[in-house]
Design an enzyme around this catalytic site. Sequence first.
Site, PDB file in Angstrom:
ATOM      1  N   GLY A  16       7.279  22.690  51.910  1.00  0.00           N
ATOM      2  CA  GLY A  16       7.362  22.195  50.536  1.00  0.00           C
ATOM      3  C   GLY A  16       7.260  20.690  50.449  1.00  0.00           C
ATOM      4  O   GLY A  16       6.537  20.136  49.603  1.00  0.00           O
ATOM      5  N   CYS A  43       9.410  26.829  59.158  1.00  0.00           N
ATOM      6  CA  CYS A  43       8.379  27.849  59.348  1.00  0.00           C
ATOM      7  C   CYS A  43       7.504  27.541  60.551  1.00  0.00           C
ATOM      8  O   CYS A  43       7.234  28.405  61.380  1.00  0.00           O
ATOM      9  CB  CYS A  43       7.532  27.975  58.091  1.00  0.00           C
ATOM     10  SG  CYS A  43       6.236  29.223  58.233  1.00  0.00           S
ATOM     11  N   CYS A  48       8.844  31.249  61.108  1.00  0.00           N
ATOM     12  CA  CYS A  48       7.909  32.358  60.992  1.00  0.00           C
ATOM     13  C   CYS A  48       6.692  32.259  61.902  1.00  0.00           C
ATOM     14  O   CYS A  48       6.228  33.271  62.427  1.00  0.00           O
ATOM     15  CB  CYS A  48       7.470  32.525  59.539  1.00  0.00           C
ATOM     16  SG  CYS A  48       7.216  31.005  58.623  1.00  0.00           S
ATOM     17  N   LYS A  51       7.776  32.736  65.660  1.00  0.00           N
ATOM     18  CA  LYS A  51       8.332  34.093  65.744  1.00  0.00           C
ATOM     19  C   LYS A  51       7.222  35.134  65.685  1.00  0.00           C
ATOM     20  O   LYS A  51       7.254  36.142  66.403  1.00  0.00           O
ATOM     21  CB  LYS A  51       9.351  34.301  64.619  1.00  0.00           C
ATOM     22  CG  LYS A  51      10.066  35.637  64.688  1.00  0.00           C
ATOM     23  CD  LYS A  51      11.247  35.665  63.729  1.00  0.00           C
ATOM     24  CE  LYS A  51      10.823  35.321  62.311  1.00  0.00           C
ATOM     25  NZ  LYS A  51      11.949  35.337  61.359  1.00  0.00           N
ATOM     26  N   TYR A 178      16.073  40.318  57.722  1.00  0.00           N
ATOM     27  CA  TYR A 178      14.754  40.301  58.344  1.00  0.00           C
ATOM     28  C   TYR A 178      14.766  39.596  59.698  1.00  0.00           C
ATOM     29  O   TYR A 178      14.068  40.017  60.632  1.00  0.00           O
ATOM     30  CB  TYR A 178      13.724  39.670  57.399  1.00  0.00           C
ATOM     31  CG  TYR A 178      13.842  38.171  57.213  1.00  0.00           C
ATOM     32  CD1 TYR A 178      13.074  37.302  57.979  1.00  0.00           C
ATOM     33  CD2 TYR A 178      14.707  37.624  56.265  1.00  0.00           C
ATOM     34  CE1 TYR A 178      13.166  35.927  57.823  1.00  0.00           C
ATOM     35  CE2 TYR A 178      14.806  36.261  56.100  1.00  0.00           C
ATOM     36  CZ  TYR A 178      14.028  35.413  56.874  1.00  0.00           C
ATOM     37  OH  TYR A 178      14.136  34.054  56.713  1.00  0.00           O
ATOM     38  N   GLU A 182      13.553  41.538  63.012  1.00  0.00           N
ATOM     39  CA  GLU A 182      12.369  41.024  63.696  1.00  0.00           C
ATOM     40  C   GLU A 182      12.662  40.718  65.160  1.00  0.00           C
ATOM     41  O   GLU A 182      11.895  41.088  66.051  1.00  0.00           O
ATOM     42  CB  GLU A 182      11.849  39.785  62.963  1.00  0.00           C
ATOM     43  CG  GLU A 182      11.180  40.121  61.635  1.00  0.00           C
ATOM     44  CD  GLU A 182      10.806  38.918  60.812  1.00  0.00           C
ATOM     45  OE1 GLU A 182      10.043  39.077  59.839  1.00  0.00           O
ATOM     46  OE2 GLU A 182      11.270  37.807  61.132  1.00  0.00           O
ATOM     47  N   HIS A 438     -13.075  54.434  54.431  1.00  0.00           N
ATOM     48  CA  HIS A 438     -12.716  55.419  55.454  1.00  0.00           C
ATOM     49  C   HIS A 438     -13.460  55.153  56.751  1.00  0.00           C
ATOM     50  O   HIS A 438     -14.625  54.770  56.723  1.00  0.00           O
ATOM     51  CB  HIS A 438     -13.049  56.816  54.932  1.00  0.00           C
ATOM     52  CG  HIS A 438     -12.724  57.919  55.874  1.00  0.00           C
ATOM     53  ND1 HIS A 438     -11.436  58.376  56.067  1.00  0.00           N
ATOM     54  CD2 HIS A 438     -13.513  58.643  56.706  1.00  0.00           C
ATOM     55  CE1 HIS A 438     -11.455  59.351  56.956  1.00  0.00           C
ATOM     56  NE2 HIS A 438     -12.705  59.530  57.358  1.00  0.00           N
ATOM     57  N   GLU A 443      -6.834  53.015  53.118  1.00  0.00           N
ATOM     58  CA  GLU A 443      -7.335  54.001  52.149  1.00  0.00           C
ATOM     59  C   GLU A 443      -6.206  54.869  51.593  1.00  0.00           C
ATOM     60  O   GLU A 443      -6.367  55.451  50.514  1.00  0.00           O
ATOM     61  CB  GLU A 443      -8.408  54.867  52.777  1.00  0.00           C
ATOM     62  CG  GLU A 443      -7.912  55.841  53.835  1.00  0.00           C
ATOM     63  CD  GLU A 443      -9.027  56.706  54.387  1.00  0.00           C
ATOM     64  OE1 GLU A 443      -9.771  57.297  53.589  1.00  0.00           O
ATOM     65  OE2 GLU A 443      -9.124  56.785  55.634  1.00  0.00           O
TER      66      GLU A 443
END
Length: 449
Positions: A16, A43, A48, A51, A178, A182, A438, A443
């Site tokens: 940020g 991050c 993140c 990780k 989380y 994780e 497919h 799908e």
Amino acid sequence: MADYDYDLFVIGAGSGGTRAARVSASYGAKVAVAEEYRVGGTCVIRGCVPKKLLVYGSHFSEELEDGRNFGWTWDNARFDWPTLRDHVLKDVDRLNKAYTETLKNHDVEIILERAELTGPHDIKLASGKTVTARYILIAVGAWPAKAEFPGSELMSTSNDMFHLEKLPEAIIISGGGYIANEFAGIFNGLGCDVTVVNRSDVILRGYDESVRDRLIQISLAKGIKYNFNCTFDKIEKRDDGALDVYMDGDDKPLQADVVLAATGRRPKIEGLGLDQAGVETDDKGAIKVDEYSQTNVESIYAVGDVTDRVQLTPVAIREGQAFAETVFNDNPRTVDYDCIPSAVFSQPPIASVGLTEGEAREKYGNIKVYSSDFRAMRNVFADRAERSLYKMIVEHPSEKILGLHMIGPDAPEILQAAAVAVKAGLTKQAFDDTVALHPSMAEELVLLK
């Protein structure tokens, strides 16, 4: 603005703060950023990104096993923790350099020191130097929280997991969010004995119940152990460095090499000088801001995890952009927090956008749930029993999509595009009218029953 040293002084060079700084500078502002550790923030440096690299690394244990039915064999395959760890840290170095160069290329001054507020326009640096700014933006993020009990200082946090000297044979993870799930998947995939200890019987609070339950089923099958409704009494260190962990009054401890505290994150406001500047916080220590990220002090703003909003990197980036547009481009902007997609990079991963089934029933009453419970083609061929689950929650009778929830291989990659449809307010019919791609896992989204 000539009365101040800078037009904008940003404290914290995370996602940020970096976005706000470089965009503000592109609009002609004289900008400085203070960062006490490394440019890039949680991050990039300790969250993140590294990780996710560990997640990738831990997948290979299953990939090697599954490869047999695909005709592959590997003799003497083994895992070397220092190799993975050092390559991850090398990539963190690369990203730190990239973020630094981005700021410099936008003529943002980088000050690698801790900064503290001493007034509405005043900042004191760790070196003792004081500077002034017309506007101050606080973007220092959050920090891992730890419970306090005898021996809790022996616990590690997520920050430490990227620097472990050796791979633990056994790890106990405290938490059900989380981060806990994780790292449970990561260390289980790398061959560690993993026990998750949670003070309630709910993991991943806020995610759809069916998806949470499916993750527990799959994790148990992988050998991850869960101790629910469990609290820590004390931790003691043995002579050999291993840890004895006592819980729920039991005098027989669990033994582990590492105990990871993954019970949430708190705004990193200690020593920031908020009181001296008169900046208000809530009862959890988060900085209070309005829709334009402005605090109760006119010249001071805050974005990202240090505020009382959504703790996600893409949200912090949006907030930083909106701040720069509002303050330095005469283009007032706010961030829309509705229908923000999120993911848990557990194994398999979870992806979600919109309302859960429970939230939708409470808010709308009359809803319909479409789902697909299936084995991915690769799991069938590899003779792996693991099943995926996709859910679509719609309002009845309009069939407007209220939420999408998925657990399965590549769920976050699939959901990102589908989240656009939810954000746009499309109906189930729009998915029904779309021809399936497919064979693919994606799908299933247009074949839900």
